[in-house]
Write a protein that holds these residues in place. Structure first.
Motif, PDB file in Angstrom:
ATOM      1  N   GLU A  28      -3.766 -15.956  -8.019  1.00 31.31           N
ATOM      2  CA  GLU A  28      -4.234 -17.311  -7.734  1.00 31.31           C
ATOM      3  C   GLU A  28      -3.094 -18.316  -7.737  1.00 31.31           C
ATOM      4  N   ASN A  29      -2.056 -18.114  -8.577  1.00 28.84           N
ATOM      5  CA  ASN A  29      -0.999 -19.101  -8.729  1.00 28.84           C
ATOM      6  C   ASN A  29       0.274 -18.758  -7.958  1.00 28.84           C
ATOM      7  N   ALA A  30       0.256 -17.746  -7.107  1.00 29.49           N
ATOM      8  CA  ALA A  30       1.445 -17.364  -6.328  1.00 29.49           C
ATOM      9  C   ALA A  30       1.813 -18.477  -5.357  1.00 29.49           C
ATOM     10  N   THR A  31       3.137 -18.644  -5.101  1.00 28.07           N
ATOM     11  CA  THR A  31       3.608 -19.696  -4.180  1.00 28.07           C
ATOM     12  C   THR A  31       3.527 -19.269  -2.725  1.00 28.07           C
ATOM     13  N   VAL A  32       3.246 -18.010  -2.456  1.00 27.30           N
ATOM     14  CA  VAL A  32       3.044 -17.527  -1.089  1.00 27.30           C
ATOM     15  C   VAL A  32       1.608 -17.080  -0.939  1.00 27.30           C
ATOM     16  N   GLY A  33       1.125 -17.074   0.287  1.00 26.17           N
ATOM     17  CA  GLY A  33      -0.243 -16.645   0.517  1.00 26.17           C
ATOM     18  C   GLY A  33      -0.396 -15.151   0.349  1.00 26.17           C
ATOM     19  N   LEU A  34      -1.410 -14.730  -0.386  1.00 22.17           N
ATOM     20  CA  LEU A  34      -1.710 -13.320  -0.591  1.00 22.17           C
ATOM     21  C   LEU A  34      -3.084 -13.023  -0.032  1.00 22.17           C
ATOM     22  N   PHE A  35      -3.247 -11.839   0.555  1.00 18.52           N
ATOM     23  CA  PHE A  35      -4.514 -11.536   1.207  1.00 18.52           C
ATOM     24  C   PHE A  35      -4.781 -10.039   1.155  1.00 18.52           C
ATOM     25  N   ARG A  36      -5.995  -9.714   1.513  1.00 20.54           N
ATOM     26  CA  ARG A  36      -6.429  -8.332   1.739  1.00 20.54           C
ATOM     27  C   ARG A  36      -7.498  -8.403   2.820  1.00 20.54           C
ATOM     28  N   SER A  37      -7.290  -7.617   3.917  1.00 23.03           N
ATOM     29  CA  SER A  37      -8.222  -7.668   5.049  1.00 23.03           C
ATOM     30  C   SER A  37      -8.472  -6.269   5.575  1.00 23.03           C
ATOM     31  N   THR A  38      -9.607  -6.113   6.254  1.00 25.72           N
ATOM     32  CA  THR A  38      -9.989  -4.815   6.819  1.00 25.72           C
ATOM     33  C   THR A  38      -9.413  -4.681   8.216  1.00 25.72           C
ATOM     34  N   GLU A  66       5.362 -15.779   8.458  1.00 21.16           N
ATOM     35  CA  GLU A  66       6.009 -14.464   8.324  1.00 21.16           C
ATOM     36  C   GLU A  66       5.169 -13.645   7.357  1.00 21.16           C
ATOM     37  N   CYS A  67       4.591 -12.570   7.872  1.00 23.68           N
ATOM     38  CA  CYS A  67       3.668 -11.749   7.091  1.00 23.68           C
ATOM     39  C   CYS A  67       4.333 -10.419   6.751  1.00 23.68           C
ATOM     40  N   THR A  68       4.311 -10.070   5.468  1.00 21.06           N
ATOM     41  CA  THR A  68       4.807  -8.774   5.004  1.00 21.06           C
ATOM     42  C   THR A  68       3.625  -8.037   4.388  1.00 21.06           C
ATOM     43  N   ALA A  69       3.212  -6.946   5.047  1.00 20.93           N
ATOM     44  CA  ALA A  69       1.989  -6.265   4.612  1.00 20.93           C
ATOM     45  C   ALA A  69       2.169  -4.763   4.668  1.00 20.93           C
ATOM     46  N   ARG A  70       1.235  -4.061   4.048  1.00 19.87           N
ATOM     47  CA  ARG A  70       1.207  -2.602   4.088  1.00 19.87           C
ATOM     48  C   ARG A  70      -0.227  -2.147   4.307  1.00 19.87           C
ATOM     49  N   ALA A  71      -0.345  -0.929   4.824  1.00 20.81           N
ATOM     50  CA  ALA A  71      -1.666  -0.343   5.050  1.00 20.81           C
ATOM     51  C   ALA A  71      -2.023   0.555   3.873  1.00 20.81           C
ATOM     52  N   VAL A  72      -3.183   0.304   3.280  1.00 21.01           N
ATOM     53  CA  VAL A  72      -3.691   1.142   2.188  1.00 21.01           C
ATOM     54  C   VAL A  72      -4.623   2.175   2.796  1.00 21.01           C
ATOM     55  N   ARG A  73      -4.311   3.443   2.581  1.00 25.66           N
ATOM     56  CA  ARG A  73      -5.032   4.517   3.237  1.00 25.66           C
ATOM     57  C   ARG A  73      -5.869   5.298   2.221  1.00 25.66           C
ATOM     58  N   GLY A  74      -6.939   5.893   2.743  1.00 26.60           N
ATOM     59  CA  GLY A  74      -7.793   6.728   1.921  1.00 26.60           C
ATOM     60  C   GLY A  74      -7.674   8.176   2.324  1.00 26.60           C
ATOM     61  N   SER A  75      -8.721   8.934   2.065  1.00 24.02           N
ATOM     62  CA  SER A  75      -8.714  10.349   2.426  1.00 24.02           C
ATOM     63  C   SER A  75      -8.699  10.494   3.942  1.00 24.02           C
ATOM     64  N   GLY A  76      -8.016  11.520   4.398  1.00 24.31           N
ATOM     65  CA  GLY A  76      -7.913  11.731   5.832  1.00 24.31           C
ATOM     66  C   GLY A  76      -6.959  10.760   6.490  1.00 24.31           C
ATOM     67  N   ASN A  77      -6.103  10.101   5.704  1.00 24.61           N
ATOM     68  CA  ASN A  77      -5.126   9.145   6.217  1.00 24.61           C
ATOM     69  C   ASN A  77      -5.777   7.970   6.944  1.00 24.61           C
ATOM     70  N   THR A  78      -7.025   7.676   6.620  1.00 28.41           N
ATOM     71  CA  THR A  78      -7.740   6.556   7.235  1.00 28.41           C
ATOM     72  C   THR A  78      -7.335   5.256   6.562  1.00 28.41           C
ATOM     73  N   TYR A  94      -5.623  -3.775   4.739  1.00 24.56           N
ATOM     74  CA  TYR A  94      -4.248  -4.247   4.716  1.00 24.56           C
ATOM     75  C   TYR A  94      -4.122  -5.270   3.587  1.00 24.56           C
ATOM     76  N   GLU A  95      -2.994  -5.233   2.901  1.00 19.96           N
ATOM     77  CA  GLU A  95      -2.728  -6.240   1.886  1.00 19.96           C
ATOM     78  C   GLU A  95      -1.270  -6.646   1.970  1.00 19.96           C
ATOM     79  N   GLY A  96      -1.009  -7.930   1.683  1.00 20.99           N
ATOM     80  CA  GLY A  96       0.360  -8.406   1.787  1.00 20.99           C
ATOM     81  C   GLY A  96       0.447  -9.886   1.506  1.00 20.99           C
ATOM     82  N   SER A  97       1.590 -10.459   1.913  1.00 19.99           N
ATOM     83  CA  SER A  97       1.865 -11.871   1.670  1.00 19.99           C
ATOM     84  C   SER A  97       2.134 -12.582   2.977  1.00 19.99           C
ATOM     85  N   VAL A  98       1.868 -13.901   2.995  1.00 22.01           N
ATOM     86  CA  VAL A  98       2.082 -14.745   4.177  1.00 22.01           C
ATOM     87  C   VAL A  98       2.883 -15.956   3.729  1.00 22.01           C
ATOM     88  N   MET A  99       3.962 -16.277   4.485  1.00 22.38           N
ATOM     89  CA  MET A  99       4.799 -17.423   4.171  1.00 22.38           C
ATOM     90  C   MET A  99       4.874 -18.330   5.400  1.00 22.38           C
TER      91      MET A  99
END
Length: 822
Positions: A473-483, A556-568, A572-577
């Motif tokens: 909540e208090n981070a100076t950059v935007g943080l998100f998680r999206s499908t 500028e968005c720095t994100a990664r893909a979180v995968r489950g079983s079957g590499n699905t 996505y979660e990351g930061s936005v500046m």
């Protein structure tokens, strides 16, 4: 206590279990072996089919590449002869002007008594022969003087054409010039015996024989002066009124071409060159029998031309010869001496010759045999291994299964299952208590340990979640998680404020489709997903977002893909500046850089025009004044006249230097002849001045017209690159390639010099405020392209620039992909 029927139940269960295991093992073994055999056969067939197709394609490409290399020699010859014909037409049309003075001031006419032909002396640049008149009248002398101005062009034509042995001119009124000056008139018969205007090199381009008026390649022949096989290129010359006045051309020895064709022949394959009628120009004599051609072991010069593929005793060769005459290129399958071969051929457009290459098909497909043998052996080994493993697993499976089912499992398992369900329901104090001392007791103890650790981790996770939520909540950059489908799962306060929302809850609730509601360009969402999923580590991605009030911002968005079983991908979660201010600063810097370069080019052009129009013209006038200063002084001492001519010569060099300086400041040819020809002229100029061998070629640029800024940027990059080669590399050879490959243009500059440590040199250039390498990068950015420089000490340097073609820079009638300018 167990009931009495249990042993019989165990026996029946054992028999059923053993039969099931045997049947399953047999079925699995049968299916596995069958699939392995089918897969092996399929793989072998696919491998053979693919290798055959690849071999034919690669063979055709290799022959086409060699044919293009040979064709460039004939293109260069046609280019120089066209220029000579154009200039000669101007000399003869303006005879009154050019006939005032002979290009060779000391040229004298001598009549040879043996054949009655007038000729000049050996001091002239080119030898001349003049017949069909008894006395050289003033009109004839004026015509000879005008014709002498073609001598330097003949020299250039002969020297600029690879393999050229001579360049010549024959006029319709019985005058000729020949370079080099071998004083050929002494070998001429009398005009009554042979008139050079009856020779095929002149007669083939007269209006009656050549109504189109273009260059004409004559039949190849064996030269009587020891030059080997020679082919002549003839070109008609017309005056300003379109009247045919002369023929010019060049004699080219093809011996070096023949040696190049025959180099590299081996037992596996060989090259050959034939005329459009099938006559042999270059062919390994040791392979003539393979094509069903009868010839002596040692052929005299010129005898190979008398042999044609149509003379073969093999019908397959005669059929192939007809196919080579009918088609411009292709790949044929032949069976020669009971062995399969592949024949690839390509037509040379200028001379209509055919270049061919023959290779044994067995050499190309040897890997197919090795692959099939390896697959057969692998099938045998796999079958043996499957059978052995099956025999080993059967008793183990039977004994293990029987052992576990003979134990009373149900009650302990049921009690353990009950505790697990209670723990899953949140009752972390539940435990399993078993009195027996076996594996099930260990399992119960493990369940108890697991329950205790879960209780500890739950407490830890609760505390960690509280800390994470505070940081989130208090981070100076935007943080998100999206499908992946565009729903926002969570956002922090910074991101909500960045997008114009009051709270994260409002942001998550209202944003149902991120692509449509927040992306300035919805299609960028797809690129974002490809970028994130294609990089295993988070990598910044820059794009534009639309705030709730419609305002556009750069992020500028720095994100990664979180995968489950079957590499699905789950989310996505990351930061936005927010980098809007940075982007504006970059745009402002690019505008300033572009304006500085434009002003710089404007000043260069102004100085170049001033040098050309004022300084060069004044020097030219002064040079002419020196040349004509003493024309009316007949009794002037020779020393004084020679001194004046030396002054005029010095002025001529000064004029050339001023014009070279003006050309370097602003190449005028960019607007008139195009970028590729301007760079070609510059490369030739560098080669002639510095001695550096510069090999330039371009492809596909005939129909590409870049705007003034783009063209000058590319030219400056080539200019700076060749300047660095001359000053720093110590190279003796440089290669420049300019290729239009839609939708981009690619420029490559390479040298064989000493090379350098590019990262260190680039860093030093920034610290020392040098503009060489940074200037190249800046111009590449102005073009919207990418500049890549690769260099290592001792390995030369390679520069590669790739930039997009503007949509209106290409003519809608695109040229063929193989069109090349050299």
């Amino acid at each position: 206590m167990l009931p009495l029927p249990l042993p019989r139940l165990v026996a029946r269960f054992s028999l059923v279990l053993l039969g099931s295991i045997l049947a399953t093992a047999a079925l699995v073994s049968f299916i596995s072996l069958d699939q392995i055999n089918a897969l092996g056969e399929f793989s072998a067939e696919q491998n053979e089919r693919s290798i055959r197709a690849l071999a034919r394609s690669s063979l055709a490409s290799a022959v086409q590449e060699r044919a293009l290399h040979y064709q460039s020699i004939f293109y260069q010859a046609e280019k120089t002869v066209r220029y000579t014909a154009s200039s000669l037409g101007r000399f003869l049309s303006q005879e009154a002007f050019y006939g005032q003075r002979n290009f060779n001031p000391k040229e004298r006419l001598i009549r040879r008594s043996a054949n009655g032909v007038f000729t000049n002396d050996l001091e002239s640049l080119a030898s001349g022969a003049y017949w069909d008149f008894d006395t050289p009248t003033p009109k004839i002398r004026q015509r000879i003087n005008a014709l002498s101005h073609v001598d330097p062009l003949l020299r250039h034509c002969q020297q600029a054409t690879a393999g050229s042995v001579a360049a010549w001119v024959i006029t319709a009124d019985a005058l000729s010039r020949y370079y080099p000056n071998i004083h050929h008139a002494q070998f001429m018969p009398s005009p009554e015996e042979l008139d050079y205007r009856d020779d095929v090199c002149f007669a083939s381009v007269t209006p009656e024989a050549n109504p189109k008026g273009g260059p004409l390649w004559n039949e190849i022949y064996q030269d009587s002066m020891g030059q080997g096989l020679v082919v002549t290129l003839s070109m008609p010359v017309h005056d300003d009124q379109g009247k045919f006045v002369a023929a010019t051309g060049v004699d080219i020895s093809v011996q070096r071409l023949i040696r190049h064709v025959l180099d590299g022949n081996s037992q596996q394959g060989f090259s050959f060159l034939i005329t459009d009628q099938g006559g042999l120009i270059a062919f390994p004599t040791g392979k003539l029998h393979l094509f069903g051609l009868n010839a002596a072991d040692h052929l005299r010069p010129g005898e190979l031309l008398r042999i044609g593929l149509t003379d073969s005793q093999d019908p397959a060769i005669r059929t192939a010869a007809q196919a080579m005459r009918d088609e411009p290129q292709g790949v044929l399958s032949l069976r020669l001496e009971q062995t399969p071969y592949l024949l690839a051929f390509e037509r040379l457009p200028s001379t209509n010759w055919r270049l061919g290459y023959v290779i044994s098909e067995s050499n190309l497909l040897s890997s197919v045999r090795r692959t099939r043998e390896a697959l057969d052996q692998a099938r045998v080994d796999t079958t043996r291994s499957i059978l052995l493993i099956t025999l080993l697993i059967l008793p183990v499976c039977f004994i293990t299964t029987l052992y576990f089912f003979m134990r009373n499992l149900f009650s302990p398992v049921r009690r353990i299952l009950d505790v697990i369900r209670r723990v899953a329901g949140g009752e972390m104090q539940a435990r399993v208590h078993l009195r027996q001392n076996d594996e099930l007791a260990e399992l119960a103890e493990a369940v108890n340990d697991m329950t205790e650790r879960l209780e500890e981790k739950q407490t830890f996770l609760t505390q960690a979640e509280t800390k994470y939520r505070t940081l989130f909540e208090n981070a100076t950059v935007g943080l998100f998680r999206s499908t992946p489908d565009g729903r926002l799962l969570s956002a922090n306060t910074t991101l909500a404020a960045m997008l114009g929302y009051n709270t994260p809850a409002q942001c998550v609730a209202e944003l149902e489709d991120i692509a449509e509601q927040t992306y300035a360009t919805p299609s960028v969402r797809k690129k974002f997903r490809e970028h994130v999923e294609g990089h295993p580590r988070p990598d910044p991605f820059i794009y534009q977002l639309r705030r709730r009030n419609g305002e556009l911002i750069w992020v500028e968005c720095t994100a990664r893909a979180v995968r489950g079983s079957g590499n699905t991908v789950l989310f996505y979660e990351g930061s936005v500046m927010d980098i809007t201010d940075r982007k504006r600063a970059e745009e402002y810097r690019n505008i300033l850089s572009r304006e500085i370069l434009r002003i710089q080019e404007f000043e260069r052009r102004r100085v170049a025009l001033d040098l050309h129009d004022n300084v060069a013209q004044d020097l030219s006038a002064l040079k002419i004044a020196f040349e004509t200063l003493f024309d009316d002084e007949a009794d002037l001492p020779p020393q004084t006249r020679e001194r004046a001519l030396r002054c005029a010569e010095i002025l001529g060099k000064s004029i050339a230097s001023v014009r070279d300086m003006a050309h370097d400041l602003r190449p005028s040819g960019l607007d008139q002849i195009g970028l590729d020809k301007t760079i070609a002229d510059y490369c030739r100029s560098v080669a002639s001045v510095t001695g550096l061998q510069v090999d330039f070629s371009s492809a596909g640029m005939d129909y590409v017209r870049l705007d003034g800024d783009a063209g000058i940027h590319v030219f400056r990059i080539v200019q700076e690159a060749l300047s660095n080669v001359r000053k720093h590399s110590g190279a003796d050879t440089a290669t420049v390639r300019l290729v239009a490959s839609h939708p981009n243009v690619i420029l490559r500059v390479e040298d064989n010099g000493a090379g350098f440590d590019y990262p260190r040199r680039s860093h030093e250039a920034i610290l020392e405020k040098r503009m060489g390498l940074p200037g190249l990068m800046e111009r590449a950015n102005m073009l919207g392209g990418k500049l890549d420089i690769q260099s290592k000490p001792g390995r030369g340097t390679r520069l590669r620039l790739e930039f997009p073609i503007a949509p209106d820079s290409r003519n809608q009638h695109s040229p063929p992909s193989g069109s090349t300018h050299r």
